[in-house]
Design a protein around this motif. Structure first.
Motif, PDB file in Angstrom:
ATOM      1  N   ARG A 119       0.843  -1.214   0.000  1.00 57.44           N
ATOM      2  CA  ARG A 119       0.000   0.000   0.000  1.00 57.44           C
ATOM      3  C   ARG A 119       0.875   1.260   0.000  1.00 57.44           C
ATOM      4  NH1 ARG A 119      -4.368  -2.234   4.361  1.00 57.44           N
ATOM      5  NH2 ARG A 119      -5.750  -3.236   2.845  1.00 57.44           N
ATOM      6  N   GLN A 120       1.900   1.213   0.825  1.00 54.39           N
ATOM      7  CA  GLN A 120       2.832   2.343   0.899  1.00 54.39           C
ATOM      8  C   GLN A 120       3.477   2.583  -0.482  1.00 54.39           C
ATOM      9  OE1 GLN A 120       3.899   4.251   3.551  1.00 54.39           O
ATOM     10  NE2 GLN A 120       5.566   5.245   2.429  1.00 54.39           N
ATOM     11  N   ILE A 121       3.847   1.491  -1.150  1.00 55.71           N
ATOM     12  CA  ILE A 121       4.491   1.602  -2.466  1.00 55.71           C
ATOM     13  C   ILE A 121       3.521   2.202  -3.490  1.00 55.71           C
ATOM     14  CG2 ILE A 121       5.401   0.224  -4.391  1.00 55.71           C
ATOM     15  CD1 ILE A 121       6.685  -1.613  -2.245  1.00 55.71           C
ATOM     16  N   ALA A 122       2.254   1.807  -3.403  1.00 63.73           N
ATOM     17  CA  ALA A 122       1.256   2.361  -4.331  1.00 63.73           C
ATOM     18  C   ALA A 122       1.143   3.875  -4.137  1.00 63.73           C
ATOM     19  CB  ALA A 122      -0.094   1.680  -4.099  1.00 63.73           C
ATOM     20  N   LYS A 123       1.223   4.300  -2.873  1.00 64.93           N
ATOM     21  CA  LYS A 123       1.150   5.728  -2.559  1.00 64.93           C
ATOM     22  C   LYS A 123       2.389   6.452  -3.098  1.00 64.93           C
ATOM     23  CE  LYS A 123      -0.012   8.195   1.595  1.00 64.93           C
ATOM     24  NZ  LYS A 123       0.941   8.289   2.656  1.00 64.93           N
ATOM     25  N   GLU A 124       3.541   5.842  -2.870  1.00 69.42           N
ATOM     26  CA  GLU A 124       4.793   6.451  -3.336  1.00 69.42           C
ATOM     27  C   GLU A 124       4.804   6.599  -4.855  1.00 69.42           C
ATOM     28  OE1 GLU A 124       7.704   4.593   0.175  1.00 69.42           O
ATOM     29  OE2 GLU A 124       7.763   3.793  -1.866  1.00 69.42           O
ATOM     30  N   ALA A 125       4.224   5.630  -5.543  1.00 69.89           N
ATOM     31  CA  ALA A 125       4.238   5.659  -7.012  1.00 69.89           C
ATOM     32  C   ALA A 125       3.593   6.945  -7.515  1.00 69.89           C
ATOM     33  CB  ALA A 125       3.509   4.447  -7.567  1.00 69.89           C
ATOM     34  N   ALA A 126       2.528   7.373  -6.845  1.00 70.17           N
ATOM     35  CA  ALA A 126       1.838   8.591  -7.257  1.00 70.17           C
ATOM     36  C   ALA A 126       2.582   9.839  -6.791  1.00 70.17           C
ATOM     37  CB  ALA A 126       0.415   8.590  -6.695  1.00 70.17           C
ATOM     38  N   GLU A 127       3.127   9.776  -5.566  1.00 64.72           N
ATOM     39  CA  GLU A 127       3.696  10.988  -4.956  1.00 64.72           C
ATOM     40  C   GLU A 127       5.163  11.211  -5.286  1.00 64.72           C
ATOM     41  OE1 GLU A 127       2.863  10.350  -0.854  1.00 64.72           O
ATOM     42  OE2 GLU A 127       0.695  10.715  -1.106  1.00 64.72           O
ATOM     43  N   ASN A 128       5.901  10.126  -5.427  1.00 64.24           N
ATOM     44  CA  ASN A 128       7.353  10.252  -5.604  1.00 64.24           C
ATOM     45  C   ASN A 128       7.871   9.094  -6.465  1.00 64.24           C
ATOM     46  OD1 ASN A 128      10.037  10.791  -5.361  1.00 64.24           O
ATOM     47  ND2 ASN A 128      10.172  10.446  -3.145  1.00 64.24           N
ATOM     48  N   PRO A 129       7.473   9.088  -7.730  1.00 64.67           N
ATOM     49  CA  PRO A 129       7.817   7.936  -8.575  1.00 64.67           C
ATOM     50  C   PRO A 129       9.323   7.673  -8.649  1.00 64.67           C
ATOM     51  CG  PRO A 129       6.810   9.713  -9.875  1.00 64.67           C
ATOM     52  CD  PRO A 129       6.649  10.074  -8.445  1.00 64.67           C
ATOM     53  N   GLU A 130      10.126   8.727  -8.501  1.00 62.76           N
ATOM     54  CA  GLU A 130      11.574   8.541  -8.631  1.00 62.76           C
ATOM     55  C   GLU A 130      12.112   7.601  -7.553  1.00 62.76           C
ATOM     56  OE1 GLU A 130      13.865  12.192  -8.909  1.00 62.76           O
ATOM     57  OE2 GLU A 130      15.670  10.908  -8.835  1.00 62.76           O
ATOM     58  N   LEU A 131      11.468   7.649  -6.392  1.00 65.50           N
ATOM     59  CA  LEU A 131      11.877   6.774  -5.291  1.00 65.50           C
ATOM     60  C   LEU A 131      11.805   5.305  -5.722  1.00 65.50           C
ATOM     61  CD1 LEU A 131      12.610   6.943  -2.231  1.00 65.50           C
ATOM     62  CD2 LEU A 131      10.183   6.657  -1.753  1.00 65.50           C
ATOM     63  N   LEU A 132      10.798   5.005  -6.517  1.00 69.89           N
ATOM     64  CA  LEU A 132      10.641   3.633  -6.991  1.00 69.89           C
ATOM     65  C   LEU A 132      11.568   3.333  -8.170  1.00 69.89           C
ATOM     66  CD1 LEU A 132       8.029   4.037  -5.285  1.00 69.89           C
ATOM     67  CD2 LEU A 132       6.911   2.489  -6.872  1.00 69.89           C
ATOM     68  N   GLN A 133      11.676   4.319  -9.046  1.00 69.84           N
ATOM     69  CA  GLN A 133      12.487   4.095 -10.249  1.00 69.84           C
ATOM     70  C   GLN A 133      13.959   3.863  -9.920  1.00 69.84           C
ATOM     71  OE1 GLN A 133      11.300   7.768 -11.836  1.00 69.84           O
ATOM     72  NE2 GLN A 133       9.518   6.969 -12.955  1.00 69.84           N
ATOM     73  N   THR A 134      14.387   4.351  -8.746  1.00 68.19           N
ATOM     74  CA  THR A 134      15.799   4.206  -8.382  1.00 68.19           C
ATOM     75  C   THR A 134      15.990   3.175  -7.264  1.00 68.19           C
ATOM     76  OG1 THR A 134      15.503   6.086  -6.916  1.00 68.19           O
ATOM     77  CG2 THR A 134      16.494   6.530  -9.070  1.00 68.19           C
ATOM     78  N   ALA A 135      14.902   2.520  -6.855  1.00 73.56           N
ATOM     79  CA  ALA A 135      14.995   1.527  -5.778  1.00 73.56           C
ATOM     80  C   ALA A 135      15.744   0.290  -6.288  1.00 73.56           C
ATOM     81  CB  ALA A 135      13.580   1.136  -5.324  1.00 73.56           C
ATOM     82  N   PRO A 136      16.316  -0.526  -5.396  1.00 71.84           N
ATOM     83  CA  PRO A 136      16.281  -0.411  -3.943  1.00 71.84           C
ATOM     84  C   PRO A 136      17.328   0.551  -3.393  1.00 71.84           C
ATOM     85  CG  PRO A 136      17.481  -2.386  -4.584  1.00 71.84           C
ATOM     86  CD  PRO A 136      16.984  -1.755  -5.850  1.00 71.84           C
ATOM     87  N   HIS A 137      17.034   1.090  -2.198  1.00 71.97           N
ATOM     88  CA  HIS A 137      17.943   2.048  -1.568  1.00 71.97           C
ATOM     89  C   HIS A 137      18.644   1.482  -0.338  1.00 71.97           C
ATOM     90  CE1 HIS A 137      16.211   5.166  -4.146  1.00 71.97           C
ATOM     91  NE2 HIS A 137      15.050   4.598  -3.888  1.00 71.97           N
ATOM     92  N   ASN A 138      18.045   0.487   0.306  1.00 70.61           N
ATOM     93  CA  ASN A 138      18.595  -0.005   1.589  1.00 70.61           C
ATOM     94  C   ASN A 138      19.337  -1.329   1.469  1.00 70.61           C
ATOM     95  OD1 ASN A 138      17.024   2.099   2.526  1.00 70.61           O
ATOM     96  ND2 ASN A 138      15.317   0.757   3.108  1.00 70.61           N
ATOM     97  N   THR A 139      19.456  -1.875   0.294  1.00 74.63           N
ATOM     98  CA  THR A 139      20.070  -3.198   0.150  1.00 74.63           C
ATOM     99  C   THR A 139      21.573  -3.059  -0.061  1.00 74.63           C
ATOM    100  OG1 THR A 139      19.453  -2.996  -2.156  1.00 74.63           O
ATOM    101  CG2 THR A 139      18.036  -4.366  -0.791  1.00 74.63           C
ATOM    102  N   PRO A 140      22.339  -4.105   0.212  1.00 73.66           N
ATOM    103  CA  PRO A 140      23.797  -4.030   0.069  1.00 73.66           C
ATOM    104  C   PRO A 140      24.217  -3.685  -1.359  1.00 73.66           C
ATOM    105  CG  PRO A 140      23.154  -6.075   1.159  1.00 73.66           C
ATOM    106  CD  PRO A 140      21.891  -5.422   0.724  1.00 73.66           C
ATOM    107  N   VAL A 141      23.444  -4.138  -2.345  1.00 75.58           N
ATOM    108  CA  VAL A 141      23.726  -3.804  -3.739  1.00 75.58           C
ATOM    109  C   VAL A 141      22.510  -3.066  -4.276  1.00 75.58           C
ATOM    110  CG1 VAL A 141      24.177  -4.747  -6.025  1.00 75.58           C
ATOM    111  CG2 VAL A 141      25.187  -5.830  -4.013  1.00 75.58           C
TER     112      VAL A 141
END
Ligand SMILES: *Cc1c(COP(=O)(O)O)cnc(C)c1O
Length: 482
Positions: free
Chosen positions: A437-459
């Motif tokens: 659900r959070q990801i669906a919200k982010e897609a509308a509000e901050n698509p770049e966050l998804l397009q550049t994910a993942p952010h917290n993984t070792p690679v």
């Protein structure tokens, strides 16, 4: 980025120190075999070694860490008890060349597991010798081919629905059959008119997955099998994921002639990582003489490995397949018992429906609002923000989950195939739903966050095309010693 153990090395550091003089150099070994320089092993203390490997084990996602919502694949958490059984010394230390007299317990395991699989699936005979699902399909196709050759029938065609796992047409092709893909009906099920139009006296096999890869049970399975049999063809069930049906419905009773199941999906062994698997094949009586050899038989109160059937398709694996997997499966089946197996599929189906219901609306589910063990949602609505299913899958990793299967089956655009499995608690499913659900919200509000994910993984996000085309399988030593 994690450091290699060579980077952690410090000259002279040791895990253990021994008292007394170092052992003298061994005598009698030719000089040319003796090392001229130290071996270059990393020099680290015991806690450093422990922490290094524990840290490594957490870099990748794994099923002991958190959920794998990986539809169709059934990458599920399995009870550790089954691992303990597989490690029992008498089993783990077996050698395949031991005589039957020495291996009565092992032969009994094989015999008993074949019987249990017959009881669970309603088939007449089972062989465990195929080493994976695809290998089981290949064997199934070999059996079908020989069945018709023996009957002097020239049947060259195998029909496969377009929702099928890719291994189905591949296995048919390998045996020399011609594949024909059948478009699924509007509701995601087999379209009986399409099936009827394509069935003819050249059709050897109809290969079907039930429930299919959309997680839908074929509501007209009885009619489908009647149609196929009326044309003299065989019905093959891809039962790789049996945990939707266990204890409730049996493919043998439905009328299937040949089936395979994946022990490394439904029955305990973890799937993936290229480890050993097992894809037992079950048949009806008419095909039993064709099964591969050797077979385990019970004669005069003892078990023997026998190879004497003139009609057999022959051996398809050295010795008798991947024995360690049989132990896990048998332990899993016996430990749960009949009622337990019923509860497994009830929970698998309930968990999938719980998640499907919670996500429907945000992530549309084009086929089947009521699913079985898995469902296929679509990431289509997020395309308007420039977000694709791949981005959603990558972002899920930031929440500590593995990504689901994506872009399969091909008949759902931007597919997200989700199978929570029976082992997950409601709390885990709720965390997963919240993340989606959070990801669906982010897609509308901050698509770049998804397009550049993942952010917290070792690679971070990899160039997957280059990684596939030009894999770097060994790191140069200079890199690791730093
Ligand atoms: C996994 C799977 C297969 C193939 O099994 P492997 O053991 O990976 O070869 C075939 N069909 C379906 C439906 C599957 O999920």
């Amino acid at each position: 980025m994690a450091r290699t153990i060579f980077e952690k090395s410090r000259a002279g550091r040791r895990g253990y120190r021994f008292s007394g003089e170092p052992a003298p150099a061994p005598s009698g070994i030719p000089d040319s075999y003796l090392r001229k320089q130290a071996a270059g092993l990393p020099e680290v203390s015991e806690p450093e070694v422990m922490r290094h490997y524990v840290a490594l084990s957490t870099l990748n996602h794994h099923v002991d860490k958190d959920l794998y919502p990986l539809g169709s694949c059934t990458m599920k958490y399995n009870p550790k008890l089954n691992e303990d059984v597989a490690a029992i010394k008498g089993f783990a230390g077996l050698h395949p060349e031991q005589r039957d007299d020495d291996t009565q317990g092992a032969l009994e395991v094989i015999h008993l597991l074949e019987e249990k699989l017959c009881a669970i699936t309603g088939m007449d005979r089972f062989t465990l010798s195929a080493a994976a699902g695809a290998h089981g399909e290949l064997l199934g196709m070999l059996l079908a081919k020989k069945y018709f050759v023996d009957r002097k029938q020239n049947r060259r065609k195998v029909l496969v629905p377009d929702s099928a796992h890719g291994t189905n047409p591949a296995s048919a092709h390998l045996v020399g059959f011609q594949n024909q893909a059948l478009p699924s009906g509007e509701n995601g099920e087999v379209d009986l008119d399409v099936l009827n139009r394509n069935l003819d006296d050249e059709t050897a096999v109809f290969m079907l997955t039930v429930p299919n890869t959309l997680g839908i049970f074929e509501s007209r399975i009885g009619e489908i099998i009647e149609l196929v049999h009326a044309k003299g063809a065989l019905c093959y069930l891809d039962g790789a994921n049996l945990n939707a049906l266990l204890g409730w419905a049996r493919p043998g009773d439905m009328g299937f002639d040949i089936i395979h199941v994946n022990l490394h999906k439904t029955f305990s062994t973890p799937h993936g990582g290229g480890g050993p698997g097992s894809g037992p094949v079950g048949v009806k009586e008419a095909l039993a003489p064709l099964l591969p050899e050797p077979r385990v038989r019970r004669e005069n109160g003892r078990y023997v490995l026998a190879a004497d059937g003139a009609e057999s398709v022959g051996a398809i694996h050295s010795f008798y397949g991947n024995f360690g997997i049989y132990l896990r499966a048998l332990s899993y089946i016996i430990r749960h018992g009949g009622d337990g197996l019923r509860r497994i599929s009830a929970a698998a189906n309930l968990n999938a429906n719980y998640v499907a219901h919670a996500l429907d609306g945000l992530y549309p589910i084009p086929h089947g609002k009521r699913c079985m063990h898995e469902f296929v949602a679509s990431g289509e609505p997020f395309k308007k923000y420039g977000v694709r299913t791949l981005d959603i899958a990558k972002r899920l990793m930031d929440f500590g989950f593995h990504a689901p299967t994506v872009y399969f089956p091909l008949i759902v655009p931007e597919a997200l195939m989700i199978e929570p499995t029976e082992t997950e608690s409601k709390e885990t499913l709720d965390r997963f739903i919240d993340a989606m659900r959070q990801i669906a919200k982010e897609a509308a509000e901050n698509p770049e966050l998804l397009q550049t994910a993942p952010h917290n993984t070792p690679v971070r996000r990899l160039d997957e095309v280059t990684a596939n085309r030009k894999p770097i399988l060994t790191a140069p030593l200079e890199d690791s010693t730093g």
